[in-house]
Design a protein around this motif. Structure first.
Motif, PDB file in Angstrom:
ATOM      1  N   TYR A 100      72.614  86.418  66.774  1.00  0.00           N
ATOM      2  CA  TYR A 100      73.079  87.627  66.081  1.00  0.00           C
ATOM      3  C   TYR A 100      72.185  87.922  64.879  1.00  0.00           C
ATOM      4  O   TYR A 100      71.876  89.076  64.583  1.00  0.00           O
ATOM      5  CB  TYR A 100      74.537  87.465  65.629  1.00  0.00           C
ATOM      6  CG  TYR A 100      75.533  87.763  66.723  1.00  0.00           C
ATOM      7  CD1 TYR A 100      75.727  86.877  67.780  1.00  0.00           C
ATOM      8  CD2 TYR A 100      76.282  88.923  66.708  1.00  0.00           C
ATOM      9  CE1 TYR A 100      76.633  87.137  68.789  1.00  0.00           C
ATOM     10  CE2 TYR A 100      77.197  89.201  67.711  1.00  0.00           C
ATOM     11  CZ  TYR A 100      77.365  88.308  68.752  1.00  0.00           C
ATOM     12  OH  TYR A 100      78.262  88.577  69.740  1.00  0.00           O
ATOM     13  N   GLY A 101      71.778  86.852  64.179  1.00  0.00           N
ATOM     14  CA  GLY A 101      70.933  87.032  62.993  1.00  0.00           C
ATOM     15  C   GLY A 101      69.573  87.601  63.354  1.00  0.00           C
ATOM     16  O   GLY A 101      69.050  88.480  62.664  1.00  0.00           O
ATOM     17  N   LEU A 102      69.005  87.114  64.462  1.00  0.00           N
ATOM     18  CA  LEU A 102      67.709  87.592  64.934  1.00  0.00           C
ATOM     19  C   LEU A 102      67.759  89.096  65.191  1.00  0.00           C
ATOM     20  O   LEU A 102      66.841  89.842  64.859  1.00  0.00           O
ATOM     21  CB  LEU A 102      67.325  86.849  66.216  1.00  0.00           C
ATOM     22  CG  LEU A 102      65.983  87.186  66.847  1.00  0.00           C
ATOM     23  CD1 LEU A 102      64.856  86.777  65.927  1.00  0.00           C
ATOM     24  CD2 LEU A 102      65.824  86.494  68.199  1.00  0.00           C
ATOM     25  N   ARG A 103      68.879  89.526  65.795  1.00  0.00           N
ATOM     26  CA  ARG A 103      69.105  90.938  66.067  1.00  0.00           C
ATOM     27  C   ARG A 103      68.988  91.768  64.799  1.00  0.00           C
ATOM     28  O   ARG A 103      68.276  92.766  64.753  1.00  0.00           O
ATOM     29  CB  ARG A 103      70.538  91.080  66.571  1.00  0.00           C
ATOM     30  CG  ARG A 103      70.744  91.777  67.828  1.00  0.00           C
ATOM     31  CD  ARG A 103      72.195  91.531  68.205  1.00  0.00           C
ATOM     32  NE  ARG A 103      72.919  92.799  68.292  1.00  0.00           N
ATOM     33  CZ  ARG A 103      72.876  93.582  69.354  1.00  0.00           C
ATOM     34  NH1 ARG A 103      72.139  93.237  70.381  1.00  0.00           N
ATOM     35  NH2 ARG A 103      73.546  94.706  69.377  1.00  0.00           N
ATOM     36  N   ILE A 104      69.688  91.313  63.751  1.00  0.00           N
ATOM     37  CA  ILE A 104      69.685  92.078  62.498  1.00  0.00           C
ATOM     38  C   ILE A 104      68.310  92.026  61.841  1.00  0.00           C
ATOM     39  O   ILE A 104      67.787  93.048  61.400  1.00  0.00           O
ATOM     40  CB  ILE A 104      70.792  91.553  61.553  1.00  0.00           C
ATOM     41  CG1 ILE A 104      72.143  91.861  62.172  1.00  0.00           C
ATOM     42  CG2 ILE A 104      70.676  92.168  60.177  1.00  0.00           C
ATOM     43  CD1 ILE A 104      73.287  91.122  61.578  1.00  0.00           C
ATOM     44  N   SER A 105      67.698  90.825  61.824  1.00  0.00           N
ATOM     45  CA  SER A 105      66.380  90.704  61.204  1.00  0.00           C
ATOM     46  C   SER A 105      65.368  91.631  61.871  1.00  0.00           C
ATOM     47  O   SER A 105      64.639  92.355  61.193  1.00  0.00           O
ATOM     48  CB  SER A 105      65.882  89.263  61.289  1.00  0.00           C
ATOM     49  OG  SER A 105      66.601  88.451  60.403  1.00  0.00           O
ATOM     50  N   LEU A 106      65.324  91.589  63.216  1.00  0.00           N
ATOM     51  CA  LEU A 106      64.352  92.418  63.931  1.00  0.00           C
ATOM     52  C   LEU A 106      64.662  93.892  63.749  1.00  0.00           C
ATOM     53  O   LEU A 106      63.760  94.709  63.532  1.00  0.00           O
ATOM     54  CB  LEU A 106      64.339  92.067  65.424  1.00  0.00           C
ATOM     55  CG  LEU A 106      63.607  90.790  65.810  1.00  0.00           C
ATOM     56  CD1 LEU A 106      63.692  90.571  67.310  1.00  0.00           C
ATOM     57  CD2 LEU A 106      62.146  90.841  65.394  1.00  0.00           C
ATOM     58  N   PHE A 107      65.948  94.237  63.822  1.00  0.00           N
ATOM     59  CA  PHE A 107      66.341  95.644  63.671  1.00  0.00           C
ATOM     60  C   PHE A 107      65.880  96.174  62.314  1.00  0.00           C
ATOM     61  O   PHE A 107      65.255  97.225  62.217  1.00  0.00           O
ATOM     62  CB  PHE A 107      67.859  95.783  63.825  1.00  0.00           C
ATOM     63  CG  PHE A 107      68.361  97.157  63.472  1.00  0.00           C
ATOM     64  CD1 PHE A 107      68.160  98.218  64.338  1.00  0.00           C
ATOM     65  CD2 PHE A 107      69.012  97.390  62.263  1.00  0.00           C
ATOM     66  CE1 PHE A 107      68.606  99.491  64.011  1.00  0.00           C
ATOM     67  CE2 PHE A 107      69.459  98.651  61.927  1.00  0.00           C
ATOM     68  CZ  PHE A 107      69.249  99.713  62.804  1.00  0.00           C
ATOM     69  N   VAL A 108      66.192  95.421  61.255  1.00  0.00           N
ATOM     70  CA  VAL A 108      65.814  95.855  59.908  1.00  0.00           C
ATOM     71  C   VAL A 108      64.298  95.977  59.799  1.00  0.00           C
ATOM     72  O   VAL A 108      63.771  96.994  59.335  1.00  0.00           O
ATOM     73  CB  VAL A 108      66.354  94.869  58.842  1.00  0.00           C
ATOM     74  CG1 VAL A 108      65.768  95.169  57.475  1.00  0.00           C
ATOM     75  CG2 VAL A 108      67.860  94.933  58.792  1.00  0.00           C
ATOM     76  N   GLY A 109      63.567  94.951  60.276  1.00  0.00           N
ATOM     77  CA  GLY A 109      62.111  94.964  60.166  1.00  0.00           C
ATOM     78  C   GLY A 109      61.494  96.140  60.894  1.00  0.00           C
ATOM     79  O   GLY A 109      60.686  96.880  60.320  1.00  0.00           O
ATOM     80  N   VAL A 110      61.886  96.337  62.151  1.00  0.00           N
ATOM     81  CA  VAL A 110      61.269  97.392  62.962  1.00  0.00           C
ATOM     82  C   VAL A 110      61.634  98.779  62.430  1.00  0.00           C
ATOM     83  O   VAL A 110      60.771  99.654  62.301  1.00  0.00           O
ATOM     84  CB  VAL A 110      61.685  97.235  64.440  1.00  0.00           C
ATOM     85  CG1 VAL A 110      61.211  98.417  65.259  1.00  0.00           C
ATOM     86  CG2 VAL A 110      61.104  95.951  65.008  1.00  0.00           C
TER      87      VAL A 110
END
Lengths: 305, 324
Positions: A100-110
């Motif tokens: 779930y954390g990876l999802r948020i990190s990637l979403f925010v970054g991209v």
């Protein structure tokens, strides 16, 4: 990385091939970059399908049992669930929380980089095309902003704006648009004097069409390179801000926040809560940097024969 | 040169003025410090009393004007939390931050330059490749996570080094410093590594790239042709020329390092001004945040100016653009 691609230059593809094919052919010359790309695709898929493959929904409180708290990796709980990477202070499965954390990190970054790219490219093209006062003004703002450390600007912005995924994205965009503006202006100044722009102008095309359809696509290669590396920067910066408690809210924890949560338990020897999210974060960043490095070599016109 | 310095100082004054407005208005618009400072049980009268004593009942522009007149005299207002002058609080903690940032920089240069030089001179060896791979890692590792992992290894697992604080300090020229005691060194080493790691990676790459360029220069070929000792060629002809870009970049990065110390200080509970900033942001302690920003902006401007001047001294080919 250029050392790796050098020998292959003698076998440059024939000129009849399309540019995209040529770029792909050159990109795959570096095994390391291909490895990075595959890793990145894997992470992207894991982020997209995370909720479907995660062993539990880590933010549904009904799933959590406080008796499962701080179980070491591989431990099987009383309810028969295996915690492959251990559990955190609330009995949450770390693997699920990381997906779930990876999802948020990637979403925010991209998202942040996409917005910064759009705003920066627009400002840069405008500065290059309009020239004069507009150019001076935009570039002065860029210069002043780039003279401040990114982390400081982001910190102060978030201190003003408060927590939230949207606010982190705003802060990251504000910090990063200037890089794109500078690069876009530089590229546009070179392209502006080329014949195809002259030709488009002679055809009487509108200014907007000229900028967006003719100038912009030709300024894209350097921007794409910066964007790739910048996604890694964004993700790191977001993680750092979240670690300090000024980034994403507790309800939407990114990898950075998971690491921060583990900090409280670190001194008592509970290492896995901070270790695994950090490893994942590092792998994501390395993968992006590997891809970005190779893209820079492939798209850099100065290295072309 | 003088014209150049004056122009830069005027630019800096403008930046500081704009920053102070942005920060003041921004921080004014969000959050109500009263909500944090006054206990919920306090009566309305008490609240008004406290608001008046802090000047929070005046309009924004008036508060800013009061702030500005005082700021010019070095008075940034009293901290809402500590009740002391905020500038004093920042300056009190500045030596700790500068000590940490400088130690990190020196470590990064001392380790980075020889490694980068080696990687540049012997760029086809396995050692060089390992160094470059290491530098990629140094770039990619999230700074704060490195700090946590160092604590995990050296403080928790092995118990060799302390995880927080500054340790024993010694007063040198009226400033408390850690680097002069063994205990202080034990405390500073982990935070300094954390802070300096990515800079070290940067210096390795820079040293390698410049070494490879300088190696092909005529004066290096000439020095070799003269039959000079290889040690002398590397130590004098190559190293001297590498140090110009390294000094510039290291100097310019020092500002970023001071800003980044915010994170390192938070992790290692290092009592510097960065940790104070984070605490003040969380407590909406407006005067301290503003004082920190003004101090850091002045610091950044000073560093950039010194680096520019140093650059022109180191490299006689560079002329500072002032008089046209």
């Amino acid at each position: 990385m250029s050392d790796v691609t050098l020998p292959a230059q003698t076998t440059a593809p024939a000129k009849t091939e399309s540019p995209i094919k040529r770029i792909i052919a050159e990109f795959v010359e570096s095994k390391l970059a291909v490895f990075g790309f595959i890793l990145l695709m894997f992470f992207a898929l894991a982020a997209i399908f995370g909720p479907y493959v995660a062993p539990q929904d880590p933010y549904d409180l009904a799933n959590l049992d406080i008796l499962d708290a701080r179980l070491p990796p591989g431990e099987v709980s009383g309810t028969g669930m295996t915690f492959l990477l251990g559990s955190d202070g609330q009995g949450r499965d770390m693997l699920s929380a990381m997906l779930y954390g990876l999802r948020i990190s990637l979403f925010v970054g991209v998202t942040a980089v996409a917005l910064a790219l759009a705003i920066g490219a627009f400002a840069g093209l405008l500065a290059a095309y309009a020239g004069g006062r507009i150019d001076t003004f935009i570039m002065r703002v860029v210069d002043i902003q780039l003279s401040f450390p990114a982390i400081l600007v982001a910190l102060i912005l978030l201190a003003v704006l408060g927590n939230g995924v949207d606010k982190v994205i705003i802060a990251l965009v504000v910090v990063q648009w200037a890089y794109f503006a500078r690069a876009a202006r530089g590229a546009a100044l070179v392209e502006r004097s080329k014949e195809y722009v002259e030709a488009a102008r002679c055809l009487g095309l509108s200014r907007a069409r000229l900028l967006l359809r003719h100038l912009l696509p030709n300024c894209m290669p350097p921007l794409i390179v910066i964007a790739t590396i910048d996604i890694a920067r964004s993700i790191t910066l977001e993680a750092t801000l979240s670690f300090l408690g000024l980034g994403v809210p507790v309800t939407e924890p990114s990898l950075g926040m998971l690491i921060a949560n583990g900090f409280d338990y670190l001194l008592s020897g509970v290492y896995w809560i901070s270790l695994f999210p950090g490893l994942l974060l590092t792998l994501v960043i390395i993968a992006i940097n590997l891809v970005g490095d190779q893209l820079r070599d492939v798209l850099n016109p100065r290295l072309k024969r | 040169m003088l014209v150049f310095i004056i122009r830069r100082l005027m630019q800096a004054a403008l930046v500081v003025a704009v920053m102070s407005v942005l920060v003041f208005v921004g921080i004014y618009l969000i959050g109500d410090p009263l909500a944090i400072l006054v206990s919920p049980e306090a009566t309305e009268l008490d609240r008004e009393e406290i608001a008046r004593s802090l000047g929070l009942d005046r309009p924004v522009w008036e508060q800013y004007f009061t702030f500005l007149t005082a700021a010019v005299q070095g008075d940034f207002g009293k901290s809402f939390v500590f009740g002391q002058p905020s500038l004093g609080l920042i300056l009190e903690r500045m030596p700790a931050t500068l000590e940490l940032a400088l130690t990190a920089t020196i470590m990064a240069v001392v380790i980075g330059v020889p490694l980068g030089l080696y990687a540049g001179l012997r760029h086809e060896t396995i050692g060089a490749r390992a160094i470059m791979a290491g530098s990629v890692l140094g770039f990619s590792l999230p700074n704060f996570w490195v700090g946590l992992m160092l604590i995990m290894l050296f403080a928790v697992q092995f118990g060799w080094l302390p995880a927080s604080g500054r340790g024993q300090t010694v007063e040198v020229l009226g400033i408390e410093l850690s680097v002069f005691t063994a205990n202080g060194w034990k405390h500073i080493i982990l935070p300094a590594i954390t802070l300096g790691l990515s800079k070290c990676a940067l210096i390795i790459r820079l040293a390698r790239a410049t070494a490879r360029e300088v190696m092909l220069m005529d004066y290096v070929k000439f020095a070799r042709a003269k039959g000079l000792d290889e040690k002398r060629v590397i130590g004098v002809h190559i190293l001297k020329n590498i140090m110009v870009p390294i000094t510039t970049v290291t100097g310019l990065e020092l500002g970023a390092l001071i800003a980044f110390a915010v994170i390192t200080e938070t992790i290692f509970s290092w009592p510097g001004m960065g940790k104070l900033l984070i605490d003040s942001i969380i407590h909406l302690d407006r005067p301290v945040v503003v004082a920190y920003l003004i101090v850091v902006v002045l610091l950044l401007v000073a560093i950039n100016l010194i680096v520019d001047i140093l650059y022109s001294v180191l490299d006689p080919r560079v002329r500072l653009g002032g008089a046209k």
